[in-house]
Design a protein around this motif. Structure first.
Motif, PDB file in Angstrom:
ATOM      1  N   LEU A 333      30.159   3.942  27.117  1.00  0.00           N
ATOM      2  CA  LEU A 333      28.965   4.777  27.205  1.00  0.00           C
ATOM      3  C   LEU A 333      29.248   6.043  28.008  1.00  0.00           C
ATOM      4  O   LEU A 333      28.811   7.147  27.637  1.00  0.00           O
ATOM      5  N   ASP A 334      30.049   5.932  29.088  1.00  0.00           N
ATOM      6  CA  ASP A 334      30.378   7.104  29.892  1.00  0.00           C
ATOM      7  C   ASP A 334      31.199   8.105  29.076  1.00  0.00           C
ATOM      8  O   ASP A 334      30.959   9.318  29.129  1.00  0.00           O
ATOM      9  N   ALA A 335      32.186   7.581  28.300  1.00  0.00           N
ATOM     10  CA  ALA A 335      32.995   8.475  27.458  1.00  0.00           C
ATOM     11  C   ALA A 335      32.130   9.179  26.420  1.00  0.00           C
ATOM     12  O   ALA A 335      32.274  10.384  26.173  1.00  0.00           O
ATOM     13  N   ARG A 336      31.222   8.456  25.813  1.00  0.00           N
ATOM     14  CA  ARG A 336      30.367   9.062  24.799  1.00  0.00           C
ATOM     15  C   ARG A 336      29.401  10.080  25.417  1.00  0.00           C
ATOM     16  O   ARG A 336      29.101  11.111  24.817  1.00  0.00           O
ATOM     17  N   VAL A 337      28.918   9.797  26.636  1.00  0.00           N
ATOM     18  CA  VAL A 337      28.050  10.766  27.308  1.00  0.00           C
ATOM     19  C   VAL A 337      28.823  12.043  27.630  1.00  0.00           C
ATOM     20  O   VAL A 337      28.305  13.154  27.483  1.00  0.00           O
ATOM     21  N   THR A 338      30.097  11.888  28.056  1.00  0.00           N
ATOM     22  CA  THR A 338      30.924  13.076  28.334  1.00  0.00           C
ATOM     23  C   THR A 338      31.121  13.902  27.071  1.00  0.00           C
ATOM     24  O   THR A 338      31.008  15.140  27.080  1.00  0.00           O
ATOM     25  N   ALA A 339      31.412  13.208  25.943  1.00  0.00           N
ATOM     26  CA  ALA A 339      31.566  13.926  24.678  1.00  0.00           C
ATOM     27  C   ALA A 339      30.268  14.604  24.269  1.00  0.00           C
ATOM     28  O   ALA A 339      30.257  15.746  23.783  1.00  0.00           O
ATOM     29  N   LEU A 340      29.165  13.919  24.494  1.00  0.00           N
ATOM     30  CA  LEU A 340      27.865  14.505  24.135  1.00  0.00           C
ATOM     31  C   LEU A 340      27.564  15.727  24.993  1.00  0.00           C
ATOM     32  O   LEU A 340      26.999  16.713  24.504  1.00  0.00           O
ATOM     33  N   LYS A 341      27.963  15.711  26.270  1.00  0.00           N
ATOM     34  CA  LYS A 341      27.793  16.890  27.116  1.00  0.00           C
ATOM     35  C   LYS A 341      28.564  18.070  26.555  1.00  0.00           C
ATOM     36  O   LYS A 341      28.085  19.209  26.539  1.00  0.00           O
ATOM     37  N   GLY A 342      29.827  17.818  26.081  1.00  0.00           N
ATOM     38  CA  GLY A 342      30.605  18.895  25.471  1.00  0.00           C
ATOM     39  C   GLY A 342      29.933  19.456  24.235  1.00  0.00           C
ATOM     40  O   GLY A 342      29.913  20.677  24.023  1.00  0.00           O
ATOM     41  N   HIS A 343      29.378  18.552  23.403  1.00  0.00           N
ATOM     42  CA  HIS A 343      28.656  19.017  22.210  1.00  0.00           C
ATOM     43  C   HIS A 343      27.457  19.876  22.589  1.00  0.00           C
ATOM     44  O   HIS A 343      27.195  20.915  21.958  1.00  0.00           O
ATOM     45  N   PHE A 344      26.741  19.451  23.627  1.00  0.00           N
ATOM     46  CA  PHE A 344      25.575  20.225  24.073  1.00  0.00           C
ATOM     47  C   PHE A 344      25.993  21.596  24.593  1.00  0.00           C
ATOM     48  O   PHE A 344      25.330  22.606  24.337  1.00  0.00           O
ATOM     49  N   ALA A 345      27.127  21.659  25.344  1.00  0.00           N
ATOM     50  CA  ALA A 345      27.601  22.952  25.852  1.00  0.00           C
ATOM     51  C   ALA A 345      27.990  23.879  24.709  1.00  0.00           C
ATOM     52  O   ALA A 345      27.653  25.071  24.701  1.00  0.00           O
ATOM     53  N   GLN A 346      28.717  23.336  23.693  1.00  0.00           N
ATOM     54  CA  GLN A 346      29.095  24.149  22.536  1.00  0.00           C
ATOM     55  C   GLN A 346      27.853  24.615  21.775  1.00  0.00           C
ATOM     56  O   GLN A 346      27.772  25.769  21.345  1.00  0.00           O
ATOM     57  N   ALA A 347      26.882  23.724  21.625  1.00  0.00           N
ATOM     58  CA  ALA A 347      25.650  24.105  20.926  1.00  0.00           C
ATOM     59  C   ALA A 347      24.918  25.194  21.696  1.00  0.00           C
ATOM     60  O   ALA A 347      24.352  26.123  21.105  1.00  0.00           O
ATOM     61  N   SER A 348      24.932  25.138  23.036  1.00  0.00           N
ATOM     62  CA  SER A 348      24.284  26.166  23.848  1.00  0.00           C
ATOM     63  C   SER A 348      24.967  27.518  23.656  1.00  0.00           C
ATOM     64  O   SER A 348      24.310  28.560  23.513  1.00  0.00           O
ATOM     65  N   ARG A 349      26.313  27.514  23.632  1.00  0.00           N
ATOM     66  CA  ARG A 349      27.033  28.774  23.392  1.00  0.00           C
ATOM     67  C   ARG A 349      26.737  29.328  22.002  1.00  0.00           C
ATOM     68  O   ARG A 349      26.524  30.541  21.825  1.00  0.00           O
ATOM     69  N   ASP A 350      26.700  28.474  20.990  1.00  0.00           N
ATOM     70  CA  ASP A 350      26.373  28.931  19.629  1.00  0.00           C
ATOM     71  C   ASP A 350      24.975  29.524  19.578  1.00  0.00           C
ATOM     72  O   ASP A 350      24.739  30.549  18.919  1.00  0.00           O
ATOM     73  N   VAL A 351      24.023  28.906  20.281  1.00  0.00           N
ATOM     74  CA  VAL A 351      22.656  29.442  20.297  1.00  0.00           C
ATOM     75  C   VAL A 351      22.617  30.807  20.960  1.00  0.00           C
ATOM     76  O   VAL A 351      21.928  31.731  20.505  1.00  0.00           O
ATOM     77  N   ASP A 352      23.394  30.995  22.050  1.00  0.00           N
ATOM     78  CA  ASP A 352      23.453  32.313  22.701  1.00  0.00           C
ATOM     79  C   ASP A 352      24.018  33.373  21.758  1.00  0.00           C
ATOM     80  O   ASP A 352      23.499  34.495  21.668  1.00  0.00           O
ATOM     81  N   GLN A 353      25.092  33.033  21.020  1.00  0.00           N
ATOM     82  CA  GLN A 353      25.666  33.988  20.078  1.00  0.00           C
ATOM     83  C   GLN A 353      24.680  34.312  18.949  1.00  0.00           C
ATOM     84  O   GLN A 353      24.561  35.466  18.522  1.00  0.00           O
ATOM     85  N   ILE A 354      23.975  33.304  18.479  1.00  0.00           N
ATOM     86  CA  ILE A 354      22.967  33.556  17.437  1.00  0.00           C
ATOM     87  C   ILE A 354      21.870  34.463  17.967  1.00  0.00           C
ATOM     88  O   ILE A 354      21.380  35.357  17.268  1.00  0.00           O
ATOM     89  N   SER A 355      21.484  34.307  19.235  1.00  0.00           N
ATOM     90  CA  SER A 355      20.462  35.153  19.831  1.00  0.00           C
ATOM     91  C   SER A 355      20.940  36.597  19.913  1.00  0.00           C
ATOM     92  O   SER A 355      20.194  37.540  19.628  1.00  0.00           O
ATOM     93  N   VAL A 356      22.235  36.803  20.292  1.00  0.00           N
ATOM     94  CA  VAL A 356      22.791  38.167  20.348  1.00  0.00           C
ATOM     95  C   VAL A 356      22.779  38.807  18.968  1.00  0.00           C
ATOM     96  O   VAL A 356      22.380  39.965  18.779  1.00  0.00           O
ATOM     97  N   SER A 357      23.233  38.058  17.941  1.00  0.00           N
ATOM     98  CA  SER A 357      23.234  38.594  16.574  1.00  0.00           C
ATOM     99  C   SER A 357      21.831  38.909  16.105  1.00  0.00           C
ATOM    100  O   SER A 357      21.583  39.929  15.445  1.00  0.00           O
ATOM    101  N   SER A 358      20.861  38.060  16.470  1.00  0.00           N
ATOM    102  CA  SER A 358      19.469  38.306  16.081  1.00  0.00           C
ATOM    103  C   SER A 358      18.934  39.579  16.724  1.00  0.00           C
ATOM    104  O   SER A 358      18.241  40.375  16.082  1.00  0.00           O
ATOM    105  N   ASP A 359      19.274  39.833  18.004  1.00  0.00           N
ATOM    106  CA  ASP A 359      18.838  41.069  18.664  1.00  0.00           C
ATOM    107  C   ASP A 359      19.434  42.298  17.989  1.00  0.00           C
ATOM    108  O   ASP A 359      18.754  43.322  17.775  1.00  0.00           O
TER     109      ASP A 359
END
Length: 389
Positions: A333-359
């Protein structure tokens, strides 16, 4: 006639302070007085007219002032009416909202009160039903007490009563797999109850055949001689019964070194320890413990603790295995939570880039919308300037 008038005018009519007053003078005086009165009256009327004129002018000025004030008051009243109308509308809406809220709260309160009342009535009905059942049980208990007197009047039924009470105490406290009533030992004897101890330990024997008739005879003795004879009989019966228990039920390796002699009454138990301590001590020496219902309950609780400890010991290995598996699951469960944190961080960066392109797209859309047709710059230049952003 003219002569008469002339004679009247020339004739002296009166003498005032030595002066003769003729008729002509009198006429002139009357006329003067008349003219004076007319002049005074005209002067008064002129003054009254002047005052009336001044009053009228003042009233006109006041009327103008009143009209102006009335006009101002009319405007103010209209403004106040509009303000009051808006305030009244706001107040009406506020009152309506508050009434709606109050109605909702009152409805909820009434509904809650209804539910609580219904629940209280249900509880009351249940308690009344319990009271009815208790009354029925009390009536049945009264009949049972009468039957109990009949039971205790007979030797065999007294023995059955003590055995039944012992069985009820044990059956209420222990699982059926732990004890056995009328179990057969290796020597062919059948004790009233055999409690099986855990881990292959010898069983515990419980006997319920206390000589209650000897004790009853002692209680009913009327004089000292009868009491002494009854006491001797009770000691003899107790000695015989205790020896029988020690010889029949204490089998080395099969039963415990101690057996229980169950006494179905706390009063009998207290009387034995108070007046027949020698019998109690002799029973201890032979390995027989006299127990009352409360002491048997306490002993059964000790057996429960022993059984629980044995079950815990038997389950210790399984618990350790489950704990080990739990640790492995926790690591995964700890390993999967760590992987999920990485996915969330990557998703956050993608959302920021999409916001820049939208502006950027929004700014370009605004510039494209701001291009006017017919400007000196050609369409291609305008698009180049937009595309160069």
């Amino acid at each position: 006639m003219i002569r008469d008038a002339t004679a009247f005018l020339n004739r002296s009519l009166a003498v005032i302070s030595g002066i003769e007053v003729s008729g002509l003078a009198l006429v002139f005086g009357v006329l003067a007085i008349f003219f004076v009165l007319l002049w005074l009256r005209a002067s008064g009327r002129a003054r009254l007219a002047q005052r009336a004129l001044q009053t009228a002018e003042a009233d006109a000025a006041r009327l103008d002032t009143v009209l102006k004030v009335q006009a101002e008051m009319s405007g103010r009243m209209q403004t106040m009416a509009e303000i009051i109308g808006s305030r009244q509308a706001d107040l009406t809406r506020a009152l309506s909202d508050r009434l709606d809220g109050l109605t909702t709260r009152v409805g909820q309160s009434i509904l809650s009160t209804t539910r609580e009342t219904k629940a209280s009535l249900s509880v009351l009905a249940e308690r009344l039903a319990v009271i009815d059942r208790a009354q029925g049980e009390i009536r049945s208990l009264t009949g049972e007490v009468v039957k109990l007197k009949d039971v205790l009047a007979n030797k065999q039924t007294r023995g059955a009563f003590g055995e039944a009470r012992m069985q009820a105490i044990i059956a209420d406290a222990l699982p059926s797999s732990v004890y056995a009533f009328q179990a057969t030992l290796s020597n062919g004897r059948r004790p009233d109850c055999l409690i099986r101890m855990p881990n292959g330990a010898p069983g515990l024997v419980v006997d319920a055949k206390f000589p209650l008739e000897s004790f009853t005879a002692l209680q009913q003795a009327a004089d000292g001689e009868t009491q002494a004879a009854a006491a001797t009989r009770l000691r003899r019966d107790m000695d015989v019964h205790i020896k029988a228990i020690a010889e029949k039920y204490l089998i080395p390796g099969e039963t415990q070194d101690t057996a229980f002699l169950f006494v179905p009454s706390e009063t009998v138990f207290a009387a034995l320890h108070e007046d027949f301590d020698d019998v109690v001590q002799k029973a201890y020496r032979l390995g027989v413990v006299i127990v009352s219902p409360s002491l048997l309950n306490l002993s059964i609780q000790v057996v429960q603790a022993v059984l629980k400890d044995a079950r815990l010991r038997a389950s210790a290995g399984r618990i350790q295995a489950e704990v080990r598996l739990f640790g492995e699951d926790l690591e995964r469960l700890d390993a999967r939570v760590t992987a999920l944190k990485g996915h969330f961080a990557q998703a956050s960066r993608d959302v920021d880039q999409i916001s820049v392109s939208s502006d950027k797209l929004q700014r370009r859309g605004e510039r494209i919308a701001g291009i006017e047709i017919g400007e000196e710059a050609g369409p291609s230049e305008g698009l180049k300037s937009v595309a160069g952003e």
